[in-house]
Design a protein around this motif. Structure first.
Motif, PDB file in Angstrom:
ATOM      1  N   MET A  69      62.653  26.973  14.414  1.00 53.35           N
ATOM      2  CA  MET A  69      62.397  28.210  13.903  1.00 53.35           C
ATOM      3  C   MET A  69      61.611  29.122  14.529  1.00 53.35           C
ATOM      4  SD  MET A  69      62.790  27.925  10.419  1.00 53.35           S
ATOM      5  CE  MET A  69      62.901  26.824   8.915  1.00 53.35           C
ATOM      6  N   GLU A  70      60.589  28.559  15.356  1.00 53.94           N
ATOM      7  CA  GLU A  70      59.829  29.523  16.428  1.00 53.94           C
ATOM      8  C   GLU A  70      60.861  30.179  17.289  1.00 53.94           C
ATOM      9  OE1 GLU A  70      58.857  26.485  15.618  1.00 53.94           O
ATOM     10  OE2 GLU A  70      56.728  26.339  15.284  1.00 53.94           O
ATOM     11  N   LEU A  71      61.833  29.273  17.756  1.00 51.05           N
ATOM     12  CA  LEU A  71      62.870  29.990  18.824  1.00 51.05           C
ATOM     13  C   LEU A  71      63.557  31.042  18.282  1.00 51.05           C
ATOM     14  CD1 LEU A  71      64.606  26.690  20.373  1.00 51.05           C
ATOM     15  CD2 LEU A  71      63.029  28.373  21.430  1.00 51.05           C
ATOM     16  N   GLU A  72      63.823  31.026  16.857  1.00 50.52           N
ATOM     17  CA  GLU A  72      64.444  32.250  16.256  1.00 50.52           C
ATOM     18  C   GLU A  72      63.745  33.226  16.545  1.00 50.52           C
ATOM     19  OE1 GLU A  72      66.027  31.267  12.553  1.00 50.52           O
ATOM     20  OE2 GLU A  72      67.613  30.052  13.177  1.00 50.52           O
ATOM     21  N   GLN A  73      62.395  33.319  16.100  1.00 51.19           N
ATOM     22  CA  GLN A  73      61.592  34.311  16.248  1.00 51.19           C
ATOM     23  C   GLN A  73      61.294  34.945  17.603  1.00 51.19           C
ATOM     24  OE1 GLN A  73      57.916  32.742  14.301  1.00 51.19           O
ATOM     25  NE2 GLN A  73      58.881  32.824  12.383  1.00 51.19           N
ATOM     26  N   ALA A  74      61.642  34.130  18.586  1.00 50.26           N
ATOM     27  CA  ALA A  74      61.692  34.480  20.100  1.00 50.26           C
ATOM     28  C   ALA A  74      62.794  35.235  20.279  1.00 50.26           C
ATOM     29  CB  ALA A  74      61.327  33.362  20.929  1.00 50.26           C
TER      30      ALA A  74
END
Ligand SMILES: Nc1ncnc2c1ncn2[C@@H]1O[C@H](COP(=O)(O)OP(=O)(O)O)[C@@H](O)[C@H]1O
Ligand SMILES: [Mg+2]
Lengths: 284, 274
Positions: free
Chosen positions: A236-241
């Motif tokens: 999920m966080e990777l997507e935000q990055a």
């Protein structure tokens, strides 16, 4: 024996309107023999980071140790560092200049002060390794196709027999087959010679398949620095990055949500297939 | 590093100078350059200096950045100074080094020449610092427009100039990249005698030329794909139009010119030999 970065900062064109803080407080250690993947969106500082590894860029602030020696100490042997840390730039085919492929690949070994025979022997080995056919050795590098040029250029660095190989998006702009070929050869080299490999890539799939460890860069900072499994758990966080986990990660999470108790930590397609088969057999 | 070359580059900032019409800046720069040769007295230099400092402040380009642009011409400057210093034979002899003597006239000429050159370079780089290549092209095209009558392809010349300007940073960046890539393969550009150093340039120059041709070819394709056919019948999205501030700038320039010529000629200020 390793590369270690301590609180490294790098600023492009400091004190002008173009000032750019490209790297912020980077602390990393890359032990010998590891296959490390570096990933991050465009402009996250990947290329800037890896140019520090062989001293092409000098950090604005912070320290870099190669085999426990601070490379910014006065009198440090940069030439030796560049012999040991081979750096393949993005679009390396743009640096070809010699009249034929063989002499171009010999450029590195020649600068290392090796004899002509030794240079050619190494060049042959390197060219064989990247899978360039013998009939091209004497043709002009400018006559080759894009993929062949790329191989010749990578061979130019391999011929120097580096202990650490750094590749900056070596597969950018190649077709899927060319991409797989080059990555397979790098992986083969890594297994054979226990060379340290640092691979910069855009593709999570590629990195997941080969890397022991993944460094995720985000806006000039290290966001994650962990085993692939652990990194992809943060999908999920990777997507935000601006990144994405490998597609299998999404499939496995979807399956789990649908009530099929698979392990969501698998990172490659073949692992995922095995895992699904295992679970299906258990259910049945 | 090679990226430090700033001559001819644009420096983004928000200032009155940046907003001026490019024609004003082109004409004013030319007038300023000419004005530097209209007087030979310290009073004139004072006026020119004050004016230049005012313009630098108004441009909001950091002073350090402007000075950095002088680095590449230091050699030229030194040669000028040395020649002026030692080769003038008239005037009183100030001191003698080995067989060469420095005279008052020599020293004065050397200092004046150096100051003029520095002001010339700063003056013209201020124009490029505050004007984007696009504006510059528009300005040149508008100013040279009358030459169309005698069949000078003004639009094409202006376009070529702006492309050349735009390519300077691109090629510098490319050079930087290629140098690094060859250094990574153990190339050494710093040591050795002149011949070895010249030979060490080959691995940079060949890829640089290849890339310059590739880029030129790509650019030509891109322009053609957008139906570019030269200046014939071409209209502008943002035609140049003088505004109040542009007229004011012309006014300032006129005042400066009068002041510099008047003060330079008639104010009898003398400091030591200058
Ligand atoms: N030579 C340079 N001069 C100024 N800024 C640069 C230069 N190279 C890169 N940058 C800037 O530094 C940041 C990091 O760039 P880079 O390391 O190339 O990122 P990546 O390789 O991850 O795409 C970007 O914002 C980029 O614009
Ligand atoms: Mg990059």
């Amino acid at each position: 024996m390793s590369i270690r970065l301590e609180h490294l900062n790098y600023i492009y064109s400091p004190k002008t309107a173009y000032e750019k803080h490209a790297l912020r407080d980077i602390c990393l250690e890359i032990p010998d023999g590891e296959f490390v993947g570096v990933i991050g969106h465009t402009g996250s500082g990947k290329s800037t980071l890896i140019q520090h590894f062989n001293g092409l860029i000098k950090a604005t602030d912070g320290k870099l140790f190669y085999n426990e020696e601070n490379i910014y100490e006065p009198g440090y042997n940069m030439k030796n560092l560049r012999n040991e840390v081979g750096l393949v730039f993005q679009y390396p085919e743009h640096q070809l200049f010699e009249v034929d492929v063989m002499s171009d690949v010999c450029f590195g070994p020649k600068n290392q002060g090796l004899s002509l025979e030794e240079c050619e022997a190494r060049a042959r080995d390197a060219l064989k390794l990247v899978g360039l056919k013998e009939k091209y050795y004497r043709s002009s590098p400018f006559e080759l196709s894009g993929g062949q040029k790329r191989r010749a250029a990578i061979a130019g660095v391999l011929a120097m027999r580096p202990k650490v190989l750094v590749l900056d998006e070596p597969t950018a702009g190649l077709d899927p087959k060319g991409r797989d070929d080059i990555l397979e050869q790098v992986a083969f080299l890594h297994r054979q010679t226990s060379m340290t490999v640092i691979l910069v890539s855009h593709s999570m799939e590629d990195i997941a398949r080969y890397a022991d460890r993944i460094i995720v860069m985000n806006h000039g900072e290290v966001m994650y620095n962990d085993a692939p499994k652990a990194v992809f758990a943060h999908y999920m966080e990777l997507e935000q990055a601006g990144l994405a986990a490998p597609q299998v990660t999404y499939i496995m999470h979807d399956l789990k949500e649908q009530g099929i108790p698979v392990d969501t930590g698998v990172t490659t397609v073949s692992e995922a297939a095995d895992e699904i088969m295992k679970v299906l057999e258990k259910i049945r | 590093m090679i990226r430090d070359i700033t001559i001819g580059q644009y420096y983004p900032a928000k200032s009155i100078l940046h907003r001026l019409d490019p024609r004003v800046k082109l004409v004013s720069t030319l007038l300023y350059l000419i004005s530097l040769f209209l007087f030979r007295s310290i009073a004139g230099y004072l006026v020119a200096t004050v004016f230049l400092i005012g313009i630098i402040r108004a441009s909001r380009v950091p002073f350090g950045y402007i000075v950095k642009g002088l680095k590449p011409v230091i050699m030229l400057l030194m040669i000028t100074v040395v020649f002026n210093l030692f080769l003038k034979k008239d005037g009183e002899i100030l001191f003698t080094v080995w067989k060469l003597s420095v005279t008052t006239v020599g020293l004065r000429n050397a200092v004046y020449m150096a100051v003029r050159l520095v002001y010339l370079i700063i003056g013209s780089s201020l124009m490029t610092f505050t004007t984007t290549p696009n504006e510059l092209t528009d300005g040149i095209e508008a100013l040279l427009h009358p030459l169309n009558k005698i069949h000078v392809p003004v639009h094409e010349v202006a376009m070529m100039m702006s492309i050349a300007l735009r390519f300077i940073p691109i090629l510098l960046e490319e050079t930087d990249k290629i140098m690094k890539a060859q250094q990574a393969r153990g190339a050494d550009f710093e040591s050795g005698n002149i011949i070895q150093r010249a030979k060490a340039m080959i691995p940079i120059l060949v890829p640089l030329f290849v890339s310059a041709f590739r880029r030129a070819y790509d650019l030509a394709m891109a322009m053609e794909a957008r139906c570019y056919r030269g200046g014939e019948g071409r209209t502008k999205m943002k035609p140049l139009r003088y505004k109040g501030r542009d007229r004011a700038a012309y006014g300032v320039m006129a005042v400066y010119l009068v002041a510099v010529v008047f003060v330079g000629r008639y104010v009898p200020l003398k400091v030591w030999i200058f």
